[in-house]
Design a protein around this motif. Structure first.
Motif, mmCIF file in Angstrom:
data_model
loop_
_atom_site.group_PDB
_atom_site.id
_atom_site.type_symbol
_atom_site.label_atom_id
_atom_site.label_comp_id
_atom_site.label_asym_id
_atom_site.label_seq_id
_atom_site.Cartn_x
_atom_site.Cartn_y
_atom_site.Cartn_z
ATOM 1 N N ARG B 237 0.846 -1.190 0.000
ATOM 2 C CA ARG B 237 0.000 0.000 0.000
ATOM 3 C C ARG B 237 0.879 1.236 0.000
ATOM 4 N NH1 ARG B 237 -4.779 -1.022 4.017
ATOM 5 N NH2 ARG B 237 -3.075 -1.624 5.364
ATOM 6 N N LEU B 238 0.401 2.305 -0.595
ATOM 7 C CA LEU B 238 1.166 3.539 -0.577
ATOM 8 C C LEU B 238 0.529 4.494 0.427
ATOM 9 C CD1 LEU B 238 3.636 4.613 -2.036
ATOM 10 C CD2 LEU B 238 2.119 5.749 -3.647
ATOM 11 N N LEU B 239 1.306 4.851 1.460
ATOM 12 C CA LEU B 239 0.815 5.761 2.487
ATOM 13 C C LEU B 239 1.468 7.117 2.291
ATOM 14 C CD1 LEU B 239 1.468 3.425 5.551
ATOM 15 C CD2 LEU B 239 -0.692 3.688 4.311
ATOM 16 N N CYS B 240 0.707 8.176 2.480
ATOM 17 C CA CYS B 240 1.264 9.523 2.420
ATOM 18 C C CYS B 240 1.075 10.177 3.776
ATOM 19 C CB CYS B 240 0.560 10.363 1.358
ATOM 20 S SG CYS B 240 0.735 9.682 -0.294
#
Lengths: 159, 273
Positions: B237-240
């Protein structure tokens, strides 16, 4: 005792950063700490952009009902498991271009290094701690592993 | 181009401060497959704590990105034997110590080095927008399970010292730079080596004295990520979010854009710059 100290430290981190909740998963501890105030939870996948995952077509997993794998063979009770002593990344070789430490059919003794588990850029050699023959490798190279996850099945040598 | 050499008799001084461990003993090679391999042999032969193996060139250096690529005579490549006993939950302190010592040594020589979580030594050139870092070097640690009781460490370190643009590898995940490029002048590598060993010795003593919090505090002060906006790849997953800090185990504490506070462990999570 160490777990208690760790939880105390996590609570301190929460206080320092004014956090409402904290979730930690590590080698010897899995804990979720939440202040008693009501907290809004985003739906799964709401933070960040969900990347395609191979298991995404399994909606049953989201609702918490685990599908039974009826085709799974009965475990051989004679086999010995080599498990991961920590959370990290599983590597089958010392370097990307090197040969794997062991393969199915490899004979090992208790001092044979079977893999590397990496965490925080520390490459931990994992020894078989059993004598016998590797009959199955359950984790793919470079995959994340959990504490206690079975990495290898070994048919023990007869004494 | 004249090429300076790292002089063993100048690097290893037995007359250092009393109790010197790192920098008291070691060897310098022209070329080895990997300083880690030599350090492992020395460890098993029973060298003293802090023993250093230095090489002008490696033919099969370690590193998951294909090893530390460095033309002979331009960088600093070393591995240190560390006999300290630490639990698995404490072992990230060794990685942090290496990064702190390297960055401190470079700062003492006038190079504005910072640390990028968890093990990279970088510069942060002033650039418009976003976080742009260039890699000066890094630390990699191996833990050798000698027997049930002893699991010492080998700390590998690679630093770019006198490389010009054309000497630096293309293709690693982070753009590379060198001390020379950062400061506009060449450095005496023997001096750089002594500065790094001296800082390693200083911080290793703190670790042995049971003061890892001092290492963590310095790590936090040298981090280039605090309060920075980052993207983290976490289990697919890409978390910002914004980096709030670092836990005592070296995990990154992130305030995600959704408001969630997350503690991210290296390995499961990677910075996407």
């Amino acid at each position: 005792m160490e777990a208690v100290e760790r939880i105390r430290e996590l609570i301190q981190i929460m206080a320092d950063h004014d956090l409402a909740e904290l979730e930690v998963e590590e080698a010897d501890l899995r804990v979720k700490i939440r202040k008693s105030l009501p907290v809004q939870y985003p739906p799964p996948g709401a933070y960040g952009h969900e990347l395609p995952r191979p298991q995404a077509h399994y909606p049953a997993l989201e609702s918490g009902t685990q599908p039974e794998d009826e085709d799974a063979p009965a475990p051989d009770e004679n086999l010995v498991e080599i498990t991961s002593p920590m959370v990290g990344t599983f590597y089958r070789s010392s370097n990307p271009g090197s040969d794997a430490y062991v393969s199915v059919g490899s004979e090992v003794d208790k001092d044979t290094v079977v893999c590397i588990i990496e965490a925080m850029k520390v490459m931990n050699e994992i020894k078989a701690e059993v004598s016998g023959t590797i009959v199955e490798i359950l984790v793919q190279d470079t995959e994340p592993v959990e504490y206690g996850e079975v990495l290898f099945l070994v048919e023990p040598a007869e004494d | 181009m004249s090429m300076d050499r790292i002089e063993a008799h100048e690097v290893f001084r037995r007359t250092g401060p009393q109790g010197t461990l790192i920098g008291a003993h070691g060897e310098v090679h022209e070329a080895v497959p990997s300083t880690m391999d030599v350090a492992r042999e020395r460890l098993l032969q029973g060298v003293p704590d802090g023993y250093a193996v230095i090489a002008e060139h490696q033919t099969a250096g370690r590193g998951r990105d294909g090893g530390w690529d460095c033309p002979p005579g331009l960088g600093l490549l070393m591995s240190i034997v560390l006999q300290i006993r630490l639990s698995r939950s404490e072992q990230s302190q060794v990685t942090m110590m290496g990064a702190v010592a390297a960055a401190e040594a470079l700062v003492s020589l006038g190079v504005p080095a910072r640390i990028k979580w968890p093990n990279d030594v970088v510069t942060v050139p002033r650039a418009a927008g976003g976080l742009h870092v260039e890699k000066l070097g890094g630390v990699l640690v191996e833990r050798v399970q000698v027997d049930d009781a002893a699991a010492p460490f080998l700390m590998g370190m690679g630093l770019n010292v006198n490389q010009d643009r054309g000497d630096l590898p293309a293709g690693p995940r982070l753009p590379a730079t060198s001390m020379r490029l950062a400061r506009g002048r060449r450095f005496d590598r023997t001096r750089v080596c002594r500065a790094v060993l001296g800082e390693l010795d200083r911080w290793y003593h703190r670790l042995r004295m049971g003061q890892p919090e001092r290492i963590m505090a310095r790590w936090r002060a040298l981090s280039c990520l605090r309060n920075r906006r980052v993207r983290v790849s976490n289990d697919g997953r890409l978390l910002c979010g914004i980096v709030l800090g670092l836990s005592s185990r070296g995990e990154l504490i992130l305030r995600a854009d959704t408001g969630q506070r997350l503690v991210l462990q290296e390995g499961r999570s990677r910075l996407v710059l």
